[in-house]
Design a protein around this motif. Structure first.
Motif, PDB file in Angstrom:
ATOM      1  N   GLN A   2     -42.219  16.482  18.859  1.00  0.00           N
ATOM      2  CA  GLN A   2     -41.406  15.322  18.465  1.00  0.00           C
ATOM      3  C   GLN A   2     -40.024  15.771  18.018  1.00  0.00           C
ATOM      4  O   GLN A   2     -39.020  15.168  18.386  1.00  0.00           O
ATOM      5  N   ALA A   3     -39.978  16.825  17.220  1.00  0.00           N
ATOM      6  CA  ALA A   3     -38.698  17.317  16.711  1.00  0.00           C
ATOM      7  C   ALA A   3     -37.822  17.826  17.854  1.00  0.00           C
ATOM      8  O   ALA A   3     -36.603  17.619  17.846  1.00  0.00           O
ATOM      9  N   LEU A   4     -38.427  18.457  18.846  1.00  0.00           N
ATOM     10  CA  LEU A   4     -37.679  18.937  20.009  1.00  0.00           C
ATOM     11  C   LEU A   4     -37.045  17.777  20.758  1.00  0.00           C
ATOM     12  O   LEU A   4     -35.860  17.806  21.099  1.00  0.00           O
ATOM     13  N   ILE A   5     -37.809  16.736  20.997  1.00  0.00           N
ATOM     14  CA  ILE A   5     -37.295  15.564  21.710  1.00  0.00           C
ATOM     15  C   ILE A   5     -36.166  14.913  20.922  1.00  0.00           C
ATOM     16  O   ILE A   5     -35.118  14.573  21.481  1.00  0.00           O
ATOM     17  N   GLU A   6     -36.359  14.753  19.623  1.00  0.00           N
ATOM     18  CA  GLU A   6     -35.315  14.142  18.794  1.00  0.00           C
ATOM     19  C   GLU A   6     -34.063  15.016  18.757  1.00  0.00           C
ATOM     20  O   GLU A   6     -32.950  14.502  18.786  1.00  0.00           O
ATOM     21  N   THR A   7     -34.233  16.338  18.716  1.00  0.00           N
ATOM     22  CA  THR A   7     -33.093  17.247  18.690  1.00  0.00           C
ATOM     23  C   THR A   7     -32.285  17.163  19.974  1.00  0.00           C
ATOM     24  O   THR A   7     -31.059  17.244  19.953  1.00  0.00           O
ATOM     25  N   ILE A   8     -32.953  16.986  21.094  1.00  0.00           N
ATOM     26  CA  ILE A   8     -32.262  16.883  22.376  1.00  0.00           C
ATOM     27  C   ILE A   8     -31.550  15.547  22.512  1.00  0.00           C
ATOM     28  O   ILE A   8     -30.414  15.477  22.975  1.00  0.00           O
ATOM     29  N   VAL A   9     -32.201  14.464  22.112  1.00  0.00           N
ATOM     30  CA  VAL A   9     -31.694  13.115  22.385  1.00  0.00           C
ATOM     31  C   VAL A   9     -30.642  12.666  21.373  1.00  0.00           C
ATOM     32  O   VAL A   9     -29.689  11.971  21.742  1.00  0.00           O
ATOM     33  N   THR A  10     -30.761  13.050  20.125  1.00  0.00           N
ATOM     34  CA  THR A  10     -29.875  12.555  19.072  1.00  0.00           C
ATOM     35  C   THR A  10     -28.390  12.766  19.373  1.00  0.00           C
ATOM     36  O   THR A  10     -27.598  11.838  19.205  1.00  0.00           O
ATOM     37  N   PRO A  11     -27.946  13.925  19.857  1.00  0.00           N
ATOM     38  CA  PRO A  11     -26.503  14.072  20.153  1.00  0.00           C
ATOM     39  C   PRO A  11     -26.027  13.247  21.344  1.00  0.00           C
ATOM     40  O   PRO A  11     -24.831  13.033  21.504  1.00  0.00           O
ATOM     41  N   LEU A  12     -26.935  12.777  22.174  1.00  0.00           N
ATOM     42  CA  LEU A  12     -26.541  12.026  23.366  1.00  0.00           C
ATOM     43  C   LEU A  12     -26.211  10.564  23.083  1.00  0.00           C
ATOM     44  O   LEU A  12     -25.503   9.933  23.852  1.00  0.00           O
ATOM     45  N   VAL A  13     -26.751  10.021  21.999  1.00  0.00           N
ATOM     46  CA  VAL A  13     -26.647   8.585  21.748  1.00  0.00           C
ATOM     47  C   VAL A  13     -25.580   8.271  20.703  1.00  0.00           C
ATOM     48  O   VAL A  13     -25.178   9.126  19.916  1.00  0.00           O
ATOM     49  N   HIS A  28     -57.191  13.934  27.927  1.00  0.00           N
ATOM     50  CA  HIS A  28     -56.612  14.949  28.794  1.00  0.00           C
ATOM     51  C   HIS A  28     -55.087  14.938  28.821  1.00  0.00           C
ATOM     52  O   HIS A  28     -54.492  15.661  29.615  1.00  0.00           O
ATOM     53  N   LYS A  29     -54.465  14.107  27.999  1.00  0.00           N
ATOM     54  CA  LYS A  29     -53.010  14.049  28.033  1.00  0.00           C
ATOM     55  C   LYS A  29     -52.442  13.635  26.683  1.00  0.00           C
ATOM     56  O   LYS A  29     -53.117  13.029  25.859  1.00  0.00           O
ATOM     57  N   ILE A  30     -51.186  13.984  26.489  1.00  0.00           N
ATOM     58  CA  ILE A  30     -50.419  13.565  25.316  1.00  0.00           C
ATOM     59  C   ILE A  30     -49.193  12.827  25.842  1.00  0.00           C
ATOM     60  O   ILE A  30     -48.448  13.364  26.660  1.00  0.00           O
ATOM     61  N   VAL A  31     -48.991  11.600  25.374  1.00  0.00           N
ATOM     62  CA  VAL A  31     -47.867  10.787  25.832  1.00  0.00           C
ATOM     63  C   VAL A  31     -46.898  10.609  24.668  1.00  0.00           C
ATOM     64  O   VAL A  31     -47.281  10.144  23.591  1.00  0.00           O
ATOM     65  N   TYR A  32     -45.641  10.989  24.896  1.00  0.00           N
ATOM     66  CA  TYR A  32     -44.579  10.788  23.912  1.00  0.00           C
ATOM     67  C   TYR A  32     -43.737   9.608  24.375  1.00  0.00           C
ATOM     68  O   TYR A  32     -43.217   9.608  25.483  1.00  0.00           O
ATOM     69  N   HIS A  33     -43.624   8.593  23.520  1.00  0.00           N
ATOM     70  CA  HIS A  33     -42.837   7.401  23.822  1.00  0.00           C
ATOM     71  C   HIS A  33     -41.505   7.511  23.073  1.00  0.00           C
ATOM     72  O   HIS A  33     -41.478   7.454  21.852  1.00  0.00           O
ATOM     73  N   LEU A  34     -40.439   7.687  23.811  1.00  0.00           N
ATOM     74  CA  LEU A  34     -39.100   7.784  23.231  1.00  0.00           C
ATOM     75  C   LEU A  34     -38.440   6.419  23.310  1.00  0.00           C
ATOM     76  O   LEU A  34     -38.338   5.835  24.390  1.00  0.00           O
ATOM     77  N   SER A  35     -38.015   5.903  22.172  1.00  0.00           N
ATOM     78  CA  SER A  35     -37.288   4.638  22.171  1.00  0.00           C
ATOM     79  C   SER A  35     -35.940   4.844  21.490  1.00  0.00           C
ATOM     80  O   SER A  35     -35.831   5.546  20.487  1.00  0.00           O
ATOM     81  N   VAL A  58     -37.511  20.182  30.116  1.00  0.00           N
ATOM     82  CA  VAL A  58     -37.563  21.004  28.900  1.00  0.00           C
ATOM     83  C   VAL A  58     -38.838  20.724  28.113  1.00  0.00           C
ATOM     84  O   VAL A  58     -39.517  21.645  27.650  1.00  0.00           O
ATOM     85  N   VAL A  59     -39.196  19.452  27.972  1.00  0.00           N
ATOM     86  CA  VAL A  59     -40.392  19.082  27.212  1.00  0.00           C
ATOM     87  C   VAL A  59     -41.646  19.612  27.900  1.00  0.00           C
ATOM     88  O   VAL A  59     -42.540  20.154  27.248  1.00  0.00           O
ATOM     89  N   TYR A  60     -41.724  19.466  29.214  1.00  0.00           N
ATOM     90  CA  TYR A  60     -42.899  19.948  29.938  1.00  0.00           C
ATOM     91  C   TYR A  60     -43.004  21.464  29.853  1.00  0.00           C
ATOM     92  O   TYR A  60     -44.095  22.014  29.733  1.00  0.00           O
ATOM     93  N   ALA A  61     -41.882  22.156  29.917  1.00  0.00           N
ATOM     94  CA  ALA A  61     -41.897  23.620  29.817  1.00  0.00           C
ATOM     95  C   ALA A  61     -42.325  24.069  28.416  1.00  0.00           C
ATOM     96  O   ALA A  61     -43.068  25.046  28.272  1.00  0.00           O
ATOM     97  N   ALA A  62     -41.878  23.364  27.402  1.00  0.00           N
ATOM     98  CA  ALA A  62     -42.248  23.718  26.038  1.00  0.00           C
ATOM     99  C   ALA A  62     -43.730  23.464  25.778  1.00  0.00           C
ATOM    100  O   ALA A  62     -44.353  24.159  24.979  1.00  0.00           O
ATOM    101  N   GLY A  63     -44.310  22.501  26.457  1.00  0.00           N
ATOM    102  CA  GLY A  63     -45.717  22.177  26.270  1.00  0.00           C
ATOM    103  C   GLY A  63     -46.629  22.785  27.302  1.00  0.00           C
ATOM    104  O   GLY A  63     -47.802  22.424  27.381  1.00  0.00           O
ATOM    105  N   SER A  64     -46.135  23.718  28.084  1.00  0.00           N
ATOM    106  CA  SER A  64     -46.946  24.288  29.159  1.00  0.00           C
ATOM    107  C   SER A  64     -48.106  25.131  28.642  1.00  0.00           C
ATOM    108  O   SER A  64     -49.067  25.346  29.364  1.00  0.00           O
TER     109      SER A  64
END
Length: 75
Positions: A2-13, A28-35, A58-64
């Motif tokens: 979650q922190a990785l996703i927020e770190t990537i997206v926050t400077p873009l918005v 069998h899966k983890i779903v991250y919902h970004l709003s 980036v997210v898929y590579a970090a969670g590989s």
């Protein structure tokens, strides 16, 4: 993750306070919902979805190393 996703997206918005990541974990899966704020959706997706594709890469590579498959939904 979650922190990785927020770190990537926050400077873009323009409105970083509205960035929110929810997690839904299933068998069998983890779903991250970004709003983000409706005005910032285009900035996160980018032209032809290039920014969204890069974020997902980036997210898929970090969670590989996880046994569960990871998905990122942008809303």
């Amino acid at each position: 993750m979650q922190a990785l996703i927020e770190t990537i997206v926050t400077p873009l918005v323009d409105q970083p306070d509205s960035v929110k990541v929810d997690v839904k974990e299933e068998e069998h899966k983890i779903v991250y919902h970004l709003s983000v704020h409706p005005d910032d959706v285009g900035k996160v997706i980018g032209k032809n979805g290039r920014i969204a594709k890069a974020i997902r890469t980036v997210v898929y590579a970090a969670g590989s190393d996880s046994e569960k498959r990871i998905y990122l939904d942008i809303m």
